[in-house]
Design an enzyme around this catalytic site. Sequence first.
Site, PDB file in Angstrom:
ATOM      1  N   ALA A 231       0.780  -1.187   0.075  1.00  0.00           N
ATOM      2  CA  ALA A 231       0.049  -0.017  -0.026  1.00  0.00           C
ATOM      3  C   ALA A 231       0.842   1.250  -0.054  1.00  0.00           C
ATOM      4  O   ALA A 231       0.369   2.536   0.204  1.00  0.00           O
ATOM      5  CB  ALA A 231      -1.015  -0.046   0.950  1.00  0.00           C
ATOM      6  N   GLU A 232       1.983   1.159  -0.183  1.00  0.00           N
ATOM      7  CA  GLU A 232       3.086   2.348  -0.251  1.00  0.00           C
ATOM      8  C   GLU A 232       2.561   3.322  -1.034  1.00  0.00           C
ATOM      9  O   GLU A 232       2.508   4.416  -1.067  1.00  0.00           O
ATOM     10  CB  GLU A 232       4.426   1.891  -0.649  1.00  0.00           C
ATOM     11  CG  GLU A 232       5.362   1.520   0.632  1.00  0.00           C
ATOM     12  CD  GLU A 232       5.023  -0.263   0.656  1.00  0.00           C
ATOM     13  OE1 GLU A 232       5.535  -0.816   1.625  1.00  0.00           O
ATOM     14  OE2 GLU A 232       4.159  -0.704  -0.255  1.00  0.00           O
TER      15      GLU A 232
END
Length: 243
Positions: free
Chosen positions: A130-131
């Site tokens: 999810a960066e």
Amino acid sequence: MTVTLDAPERRNAQTPSMWAALERIATTVPAGVRVVVLRGAGPAFSAGLDRGMLAPGGIEGEPSLLGMAADGPQALAEQIAGYQRGFTAWRECPALVVAAVQGHAIGAGFQLALAADLRVVAADVRFAMAEVSLGLVPDLGGTAALTRLVGPSRALELCLTGRPVGVEEAVATGLASLAVDPADLDATVEDLVAAVLSAPEDTVSEILGLFRGIESRDDAAQLRVEREAQGRILHARATQMRS
């Protein structure tokens, strides 16, 4: 040996001091330890980077990522190189590394699970790189590890979208070795560890060596390491029989 991320009140959110501790543990595993289990306390394996690290003031007692970034990209890249060792060092640990994953394994949490040799997951698992949702890139060894498991196209898609991966997809794509009911996760990991420990230590070590680095070898090189491993094992057995 069990290594537990023990900040359940923060869903085991990660900080540079935790990464330093992970590297220290990975590089000092006692010689007699044959299996290491990585796990998270509470309902989540790890929610990933502590978002306080991205706030202007950072987190007390931790390096300021934004402060280092202000000194230029190279200065921050050099700092991140040290953080990466908290993840890559597990691939160099002589013991088999098993991640027992329940609940969310997000961002850095996902990358830590990917640093293990095997992942046993609970049915409530949610992996996500999810960066991208924070405007960041995965930078803790996750891109190579993810690509090895699911292939470059799916790995790219997961990193670009940050979408969650549930238990069925995790098993189908090879992200997870086994999936069980959350209540059975501990017992399943114990059974796996017991099975590994019941096998001869040198055989397990050699098999682990066959698979670590396999993606960088061509067929001829893999055949060579297979026969060399078998030669060492059989030589040891023959020596034992003569003694």
